[in-house]
Design a protein around this motif. Structure first.
Motif, PDB file in Angstrom:
ATOM      1  N   TYR A  74     -54.444  15.298  44.859  1.00 59.22           N
ATOM      2  CA  TYR A  74     -53.965  17.258  44.307  1.00 59.22           C
ATOM      3  C   TYR A  74     -53.981  17.239  45.542  1.00 59.22           C
ATOM      4  CZ  TYR A  74     -53.275  21.551  43.979  1.00 59.22           C
ATOM      5  OH  TYR A  74     -53.451  23.198  43.576  1.00 59.22           O
ATOM      6  N   VAL A  75     -55.457  16.918  46.820  1.00 61.31           N
ATOM      7  CA  VAL A  75     -55.310  17.754  48.121  1.00 61.31           C
ATOM      8  C   VAL A  75     -54.103  16.369  48.658  1.00 61.31           C
ATOM      9  CG1 VAL A  75     -56.617  17.826  49.965  1.00 61.31           C
ATOM     10  CG2 VAL A  75     -57.507  18.434  47.887  1.00 61.31           C
ATOM     11  N   PRO A 130     -51.252  14.131  47.602  1.00 60.48           N
ATOM     12  CA  PRO A 130     -50.099  13.160  47.435  1.00 60.48           C
ATOM     13  C   PRO A 130     -49.276  12.440  47.640  1.00 60.48           C
ATOM     14  CG  PRO A 130     -49.873  15.532  47.534  1.00 60.48           C
ATOM     15  CD  PRO A 130     -50.779  15.500  48.044  1.00 60.48           C
ATOM     16  N   LEU A 186     -59.485  12.385  41.496  1.00 55.47           N
ATOM     17  CA  LEU A 186     -58.552  13.514  41.654  1.00 55.47           C
ATOM     18  C   LEU A 186     -57.934  14.681  42.491  1.00 55.47           C
ATOM     19  CD1 LEU A 186     -58.758  13.314  37.259  1.00 55.47           C
ATOM     20  CD2 LEU A 186     -57.315  12.251  38.696  1.00 55.47           C
ATOM     21  N   ALA A 187     -59.583  15.354  42.529  1.00 54.38           N
ATOM     22  CA  ALA A 187     -59.268  15.925  43.856  1.00 54.38           C
ATOM     23  C   ALA A 187     -58.305  15.458  44.780  1.00 54.38           C
ATOM     24  CB  ALA A 187     -60.704  16.639  43.851  1.00 54.38           C
TER      25      ALA A 187
END
Length: 74
Positions: free
Chosen positions: A28-29, A31, A24-25
């Motif tokens: 986020y970084v 996309p 998920l990180a």
């Protein structure tokens, strides 16, 4: 999302699959290149999952696993 973060893969798979929170990180970084996907038992398994995304079966590996591809030109 918390339920997904609590999921763990089998010990033998840990070197191949990062924890959900790490994935998920990365989304986020990055996309523009990373998309989150989660496959759980009882949802048809990975083959059905990838076929629904538009992947096509393209043969078998020496171990008898399917190879797949996706047309990214159109």
């Amino acid at each position: 999302m918390l339920d997904a973060c609590r999921l763990e893969v089998a010990p033998a798979q840990r070197k191949f699959v990062p924890p959900v929170a790490q994935s998920l990180a990365e989304v986020y970084v990055h996309p523009d290149v990373a998309r989150p996907r989660l496959i759980c038992d009882g949802e048809g398994g990975p083959e059905e999952f990838y076929l629904k995304l538009g992947y096509r079966k393209r043969g078998l590996t020496d171990d008898g696993e399917y190879l797949g591809d996706m047309d990214l030109t159109g």
